[in-house]
Scaffold this motif. Structure first.
Motif, short mmCIF file in Angstrom:
data_model
loop_
_atom_site.label_atom_id
_atom_site.label_comp_id
_atom_site.label_asym_id
_atom_site.label_seq_id
_atom_site.Cartn_x
_atom_site.Cartn_y
_atom_site.Cartn_z
N VAL A 147 14.69 9.89 -50.61
CA VAL A 147 13.54 10.76 -50.89
C VAL A 147 13.40 10.99 -52.39
CG1 VAL A 147 12.60 13.09 -50.61
CG2 VAL A 147 13.56 11.89 -48.65
N LEU A 148 14.52 11.19 -53.07
CA LEU A 148 14.49 11.37 -54.53
C LEU A 148 13.99 10.11 -55.22
CD1 LEU A 148 17.84 13.29 -55.12
CD2 LEU A 148 15.53 14.16 -55.58
N THR A 149 14.37 8.95 -54.70
CA THR A 149 13.89 7.69 -55.27
C THR A 149 12.37 7.61 -55.17
OG1 THR A 149 15.93 6.55 -54.68
CG2 THR A 149 14.01 5.18 -55.12
N LEU A 150 11.84 7.97 -54.02
CA LEU A 150 10.39 7.98 -53.83
C LEU A 150 9.74 9.01 -54.75
CD1 LEU A 150 10.11 7.68 -49.94
CD2 LEU A 150 9.99 5.85 -51.66
N ALA A 151 10.40 10.16 -54.92
CA ALA A 151 9.85 11.21 -55.78
C ALA A 151 9.77 10.75 -57.23
CB ALA A 151 10.69 12.48 -55.67
N PRO B 143 4.42 16.08 -61.89
CA PRO B 143 5.41 17.17 -61.75
C PRO B 143 6.53 16.82 -60.77
CG PRO B 143 3.19 18.07 -61.77
CD PRO B 143 3.04 16.58 -61.68
N ILE B 144 6.18 16.14 -59.67
CA ILE B 144 7.21 15.74 -58.70
C ILE B 144 8.15 14.72 -59.31
CG2 ILE B 144 7.59 14.55 -56.50
CD1 ILE B 144 5.04 15.78 -55.46
N ALA B 145 7.60 13.73 -60.01
CA ALA B 145 8.43 12.71 -60.64
C ALA B 145 9.33 13.32 -61.72
CB ALA B 145 7.55 11.63 -61.25
N TRP B 146 8.78 14.24 -62.51
CA TRP B 146 9.58 14.88 -63.56
C TRP B 146 10.70 15.71 -62.96
CZ3 TRP B 146 4.59 16.77 -66.45
CH2 TRP B 146 4.04 15.68 -67.15
N PHE B 147 10.39 16.47 -61.90
CA PHE B 147 11.41 17.29 -61.26
C PHE B 147 12.55 16.42 -60.73
CE2 PHE B 147 13.23 19.02 -57.35
CZ PHE B 147 13.73 20.23 -57.81
N ALA B 148 12.19 15.32 -60.07
CA ALA B 148 13.20 14.43 -59.51
C ALA B 148 14.06 13.82 -60.62
CB ALA B 148 12.54 13.32 -58.69
N GLN B 149 13.44 13.42 -61.71
CA GLN B 149 14.18 12.84 -62.83
C GLN B 149 15.12 13.85 -63.46
OE1 GLN B 149 11.06 11.38 -65.35
NE2 GLN B 149 10.61 9.63 -64.04
#
Length: 219
Positions: A37-41, A48-54
């Protein structure tokens, strides 16, 4: 040392090994899906979702697992206002810490698996008339998991050894019982037995993942 002594310390150590195996199974079952799920994020078009996951992955991989365990077990209850609601059973807290930490590592492994897939695979799927969902589930994900399997195997073996960190948060596992016997009897035999048990567990995992690699290898 006599056989009787080895038998007397082996029983509690095997009980501790059960805790080790239980933690391993819980973490593997929950952290691998969370990592995906984090990979997809990270690949999300919603910034914002991509930044949070990174940021999450960077934080969890950039700080020691032991620090994270100590924070969850002893730091969260000290937070003002909400601390009283964050007091967790030690084993539950340890599971949470391991899951959150290993999910970040698995996310990077899966991301590497996706990057290793040739872009021509996507183009070939379009030529075959597959839609995006079919391309992802039938073409991309199977290849990603095949590519990532050796790294997942290595991380799983590391997880078995990292379970010894339960000792630091007072969860009675294999190393706890070995250390107790060493302090009581002034002998290194319990450490040797603990090492053998860890080796058996990692050997079993190595054989299992070697079989999986052969089972799912490319033709």
């Amino acid at each position: 040392m006599s056989i009787e002594y080895i038998n007397s310390i082996l029983k509690p150590m095997l009980e501790g090994a059960q805790v080790t195996v239980l933690l391993f199974l819980i973490v593997i079952v929950l952290s691998i899906p969370l990592g995906f799920v984090l990979t997809l994020a990270v690949k999300s078009r919603i910034k914002p979702i991509a930044w949070f996951a990174q940021i999450y992955i960077y934080w969890m991989r950039g700080t020691p697992l032991l620090l994270q365990l100590l924070f969850i077990c002893f730091g969260l209850p000290m937070l003002p206002v909400i601390g009283d609601y964050l007091v967790l059973d030690r084993f539950v807290a340890a599971c949470l810490g391991f899951i959150l930490n290993y999910a970040a590592y698995f996310a990077e492994i899966f991301r590497g698996g996706l990057l290793a897939i040739d872009k021509g695979q996507y183009e070939a799927s379009q030529v075959l008339g597959l839609n995006k969902w079919q391309t992802t589930t039938r073409i991309i994900l199977p290849q990603m998991f095949r590519i990532a399997l050796p790294a997942v195997s290595n991380e799983s073996v590391t997880l078995v050894k990292d379970t010894a960190l339960l000792y630091a948060v007072a969860v009675p596992e294999l190393l706890h019982f070995a250390q107790t016997a060493v302090n009581r009897d002034f002998t290194i035999v319990p450490f040797i037995l603990a090492g053998i048990i860890y080796l058996i567990l990692t050997l079993f995992l190595t054989i299992l993942f070697k079989w999986l690699e052969q089972r799912f290898k490319f033709d």
